[in-house]
Enzyme design. Structure first.
Site, PDB file in Angstrom:
ATOM      1  N   GLU A 111      -1.846   6.386   8.321  1.00  0.00           N
ATOM      2  CA  GLU A 111      -0.935   5.588   9.140  1.00  0.00           C
ATOM      3  C   GLU A 111       0.413   6.278   9.192  1.00  0.00           C
ATOM      4  O   GLU A 111       1.182   6.223   8.240  1.00  0.00           O
ATOM      5  CB  GLU A 111      -0.783   4.165   8.583  1.00  0.00           C
ATOM      6  CG  GLU A 111      -2.033   3.315   8.690  1.00  0.00           C
ATOM      7  CD  GLU A 111      -1.808   1.881   8.246  1.00  0.00           C
ATOM      8  OE1 GLU A 111      -0.618   1.463   8.155  1.00  0.00           O
ATOM      9  OE2 GLU A 111      -2.795   1.182   7.976  1.00  0.00           O
ATOM     10  N   GLU A 133      -5.153   0.036   1.856  1.00  0.00           N
ATOM     11  CA  GLU A 133      -3.887  -0.014   1.100  1.00  0.00           C
ATOM     12  C   GLU A 133      -4.028  -0.883  -0.149  1.00  0.00           C
ATOM     13  O   GLU A 133      -3.142  -1.689  -0.469  1.00  0.00           O
ATOM     14  CB  GLU A 133      -2.758  -0.546   2.002  1.00  0.00           C
ATOM     15  CG  GLU A 133      -2.418   0.403   3.144  1.00  0.00           C
ATOM     16  CD  GLU A 133      -1.197  -0.044   3.935  1.00  0.00           C
ATOM     17  OE1 GLU A 133      -0.362   0.806   4.265  1.00  0.00           O
ATOM     18  OE2 GLU A 133      -1.068  -1.257   4.216  1.00  0.00           O
TER      19      GLU A 133
END
Length: 580
Positions: free
Chosen positions: A234, A158
């Protein structure tokens, strides 16, 4: 030997389209004795892949000291997944977020006042390279084209939510390849266009992360990356908890509907989390939202399909029903929940106050100013700052740069609590003619794991003022509380003062999972047979700590509590149900 690659808009395994049905489960949050049980339950649910992060701070707790044994044997974990027929997605960091202390980065990086992380800062890159050189070569042998289960490896994590240093991302890509990883590399970011732009690399497959309410993430990914398979690395099927807030829940029905919507669009999906496990010890992370510091609880149950103790939940069954429409399920019945231990109420047997225990826990360090724990070589736990005040005088005491929570004592008498969210709070102090001893006990409540305030040093970062004047000449005790074996306990005589260490002895006929309840206690840390279970706090939401059976032994067992404020009951509970 197999081959895994991308052809058109599909992942392809040995020439055939392969949809990744994955679940996140972190080896470092689950006792090794339970790896096989949990992985088999993933297989029974219909998953074909397991995803795991790698926690750098556990593997290299001190510079150059590496651990890959026991619960940290990530190679053995990947091999265990392969035995269940599961493929593996590896996310080695170096940063992992994951509601884990410092996002998985080792705290000793913070000893260097000029350190910069998650960028092409040479000292940081040198540390990352050293870690990768130890971690990666054995794992590279487990790639799918060499007979292992690893099909994909992530570059950072991320990153688009933090920065845009493409030189740094390219360095990590090159380090993975230099250490033998020639499998499919990928990045994952929040679905916002800016995040994807900042966190991706040319030539590296991009994926997205989002929760059950999101209906636009795949479209944004397709707009950003017109070709290649769609993947949600995710898919947040639950959420984590902060101390003092509510326990987060996500509807099983809504989660299953959102999951099915993604599968209907042809996406590959990794359930985050599939099995959350536990933030044992001092490893929980924290966030800063606005100006408010919010530490995470010990449990990482996450309201996941498999509960913290490994039981099948309503969400497990709902998602398994969805998977049944897209992939064959194993012809095997589902197992019942593991038996649990309920010993009821167990009395406290003995006690030692912190002030008496100090010489056995730490060597005093004399310095002119308070210093953060990282500067003193300490990673976790508590730190005690002590100075002698001259008298007579009176004034207001304030702590500059407090991370995270301090208890103030004058000659052993508690004066009050100051925390990071109330930095301006001042305590009135009156010092008698003969002077007085000032003690400040600071708890590291967990380092920030996400966002721009990642460089989260602990203890007192600046100094202490009394009446507007800095106090100097301090004696400091580092209290990582890694070894309590030298403590000498004495039998209980009434309700003692705190902080202090309480000992509980209990017998177990047959070790089974149980849950430690502490009604009447306030705040502290619990150890079972020397293993740090984590923090407890009566503000909730978590009311019981998970005690896995592998931590217990037949016969006599020992529980130690470091209670910070006091208890109304000299007893604890060992129950057969969680209370989150």
């Amino acid at each position: 030997m197999s081959n895994f690659d991308i052809q058109g808009n599909d992942f392809v395994l040995d020439g055939k389209p392969f949809r990744i049905l994955s679940g996140a489960m972190h080896y470092f949050r689950v006792p090794r004795a339970y790896w096989a049980d949990r992985l088999h339950k993933a297989y029974l649910m219909g998953l074909n892949t397991i995803e795991t992060y790698v926690a750098w701070n556990l593997h290299e707790p001190r510079p150059g000291e590496f651990h890959f044994e026991g619960n940290l044997d990530v190679k053995a974990y990947i091999e265990a997944a392969a035995r269940e027929g599961l493929k593996v997605i590896l996310r080695p960091g170096p940063y992992i977020c994951s509601e884990w202390d410092f996002g998985g980065l080792p705290a000793w990086l913070l000893k260097d006042p000029s350190m910069r992380v998650r960028c092409a800062h040479p000292p940081f890159l040198e540390a990352v390279d050293r870690f990768f050189d130890h971690l990666l070569p054995p794992l590279a042998q487990l790639q799918i084209d060499r007979g292992g289960p690893i099909i994909m490896v992530q570059v950072e994590n991320e990153y688009g939510s933090y920065g845009d240093d493409k030189t740094y991302l390219a360095h990590l890509r090159d380090a993975l390849q230099a250490n033998g990883f020639d499998c499919l590399l990928f990045t994952s970011d929040g679905e916002g266009g800016r995040n994807l732009l900042a966190g991706t690399l040319d030539g590296i497959h991009a994926t997205v992360n989002f929760g059950i309410r999101n209906k636009t993430g795949l479209g944004i990914l397709r707009e950003f990356q017109p070709n290649g398979p769609l993947m949600v690395t995710e898919f947040w099927d639950g959420w984590f908890d902060y101390w003092g807030f509510w326990h987060n829940k996500r509807s099983a029905r809504r989660t299953a509907r959102a999951y099915e919507r993604l599968l209907k669009q042809g996406a590959s999906v990794n359930l985050y989390m599939w099995h959350g496990g536990t933030n044992f010890g001092f490893m929980n992370g924290a966030n800063v939202i606005g100006k408010r510091y919010l530490p995470d609880v010990t449990s990482y149950d996450y309201d996941a399909p498999l509960s913290e103790c490994g039981d099948l939940t309503e969400k497990y069954h709902a998602l398994r029903k969805v998977i049944r429409s897209y992939a064959p399920l194993p012809d095997e019945s589902l197992p019942p929940s593991n038996p649990k231990l309920d010993l009821g109420v167990v009395p406290v047997s003995s006690y030692v106050p912190l002030w008496e225990a100090l010489p056995r826990l730490a060597e005093p360090i004399r310095l002119p100013n308070p210093e953060p724990m990282e500067v003193l070589g300490q990673n976790f736990g508590f730190i005690l700052y002590r100075t002698r005040l001259k008298g007579p005088q009176a004034g207001r005491l304030s702590i500059c740069g407090l991370h995270d929570r301090a208890q103030i004592f004058l000659d052993g008498r508690p004066l009050g609590i100051v925390n990071r969210n109330r930095p301006a709070k001042k305590l009135a102090i009156s010092v008698p003619t003969e002077g007085a001893q000032l003690d400040i006990l600071v708890e590291n409540m967990g380092r920030v794991n996400f966002g721009p305030q990642l460089m989260d040093r602990k203890g007192i970062l600046d100094g202490v003022l009394l009446g507007g004047h800095y106090l100097f000449d301090w004696v400091i005790f580092c209290l990582p509380l890694e070894d309590l074996s030298r403590l000498v306990f004495t039998p209980m005589k009434g309700l003692p003062g705190c902080p202090g260490f309480f000992r509980v002895s209990f017998r177990v006929e047959k070790p089974q999972d149980t849950f430690l309840g502490l009604p009447g206690w306030t705040k502290g840390v619990a150890w079972v047979n020397g293993f740090n279970l984590g923090r407890y706090w009566n503000i909730g939401p978590q009311k019981r700590l998970y005690v896995p059976a592998p931590l217990l032994r037949e016969g006599e067992n020992e529980l130690v509590l470091f209670e910070l404020h006091g208890t109304r009951k000299l007893q604890v509970e060992l129950r057969d149900q969680a209370k989150l």
